[in-house]
Design a protein around this motif. Sequence first.
Motif, mmCIF file in Angstrom:
data_model
loop_
_atom_site.group_PDB
_atom_site.id
_atom_site.type_symbol
_atom_site.label_atom_id
_atom_site.label_comp_id
_atom_site.label_asym_id
_atom_site.label_seq_id
_atom_site.Cartn_x
_atom_site.Cartn_y
_atom_site.Cartn_z
ATOM 1 N N GLN A 48 0.848 -1.183 0.000
ATOM 2 C CA GLN A 48 0.000 0.000 0.000
ATOM 3 C C GLN A 48 0.888 1.239 0.000
ATOM 4 O OE1 GLN A 48 -2.383 -1.287 3.504
ATOM 5 N NE2 GLN A 48 -4.123 -0.630 2.245
ATOM 6 N N ALA A 73 -1.182 5.657 8.814
ATOM 7 C CA ALA A 73 -2.513 5.465 8.241
ATOM 8 C C ALA A 73 -2.662 6.114 6.868
ATOM 9 C CB ALA A 73 -3.580 5.990 9.197
ATOM 10 N N ASN A 76 -2.684 3.949 2.689
ATOM 11 C CA ASN A 76 -3.912 3.159 2.652
ATOM 12 C C ASN A 76 -4.430 2.876 1.249
ATOM 13 O OD1 ASN A 76 -4.878 5.640 1.908
ATOM 14 N ND2 ASN A 76 -6.058 5.986 3.774
ATOM 15 N N LYS A 97 -10.136 -2.127 7.658
ATOM 16 C CA LYS A 97 -9.452 -1.456 6.559
ATOM 17 C C LYS A 97 -7.966 -1.408 6.897
ATOM 18 C CE LYS A 97 -9.469 2.819 3.858
ATOM 19 N NZ LYS A 97 -8.952 2.202 2.700
ATOM 20 N N PHE A 99 -3.854 -0.631 6.580
ATOM 21 C CA PHE A 99 -2.979 0.412 6.068
ATOM 22 C C PHE A 99 -1.529 -0.020 6.285
ATOM 23 C CE2 PHE A 99 -3.730 1.797 10.463
ATOM 24 C CZ PHE A 99 -2.450 2.055 10.916
ATOM 25 N N GLN A 181 -6.933 0.089 10.611
ATOM 26 C CA GLN A 181 -7.642 1.361 10.623
ATOM 27 C C GLN A 181 -8.705 1.361 11.718
ATOM 28 O OE1 GLN A 181 -6.522 3.484 8.334
ATOM 29 N NE2 GLN A 181 -7.907 5.169 8.635
#
Length: 183
Positions: A48, A73, A76, A97, A99, A181
């Motif tokens: 990511q 974060a 992401n 979610k 990250f 997240q």
Amino acid sequence: MTVPVLMPHQRDHFELIKKSNHKIDLDKLIDAINNIPLDFKEDQLSLQMRKETEDPWYEGCGQFNSLPEGVEADYNLIIPELKGTYIEEMFLSLPFKPFRSRLMQMQRKSCYSIHADWEARYHIAIFTNPLAKFIFTEKERVFHIPADGYLYWVDTREEHTVINGTLKENEKRLHLVMGIQNQ
């Protein structure tokens, strides 16, 4: 799976590593990793990135301890070359979610410095061996995460290190490591 937010004084009575009930297809993940179009630098590879990065595969790698809390974060967004792969499918299937997802590889006879992270992490062991261990130094606890396709929540906010203590040439340790997240 909801992971509770605990104050440092409450963590003494909480598990340091917890196996989730979420399982991924490890064979498909290995195939997707084998199709990534480049090799590891420094034994890490980002999956990511953040917006407007100049180095999507490597900018999110390394130590972030000197940066302000929350900066991780920002990493992401899935790297564009991974769209349509099992890696994207797996990210979308997660109950959170992720990250700053990275592939983190350790060669034999190696260890990380002792440290604590800003956030807890999820780990998926891809390749491992019985001598690849998490060591929580203040808690004096040692754990091995098996390559069984399950996500493992690891309280990396606690002081820890990781070793790959094998002597065998072909026994590297490879984990997919993800930030969480809104934990």
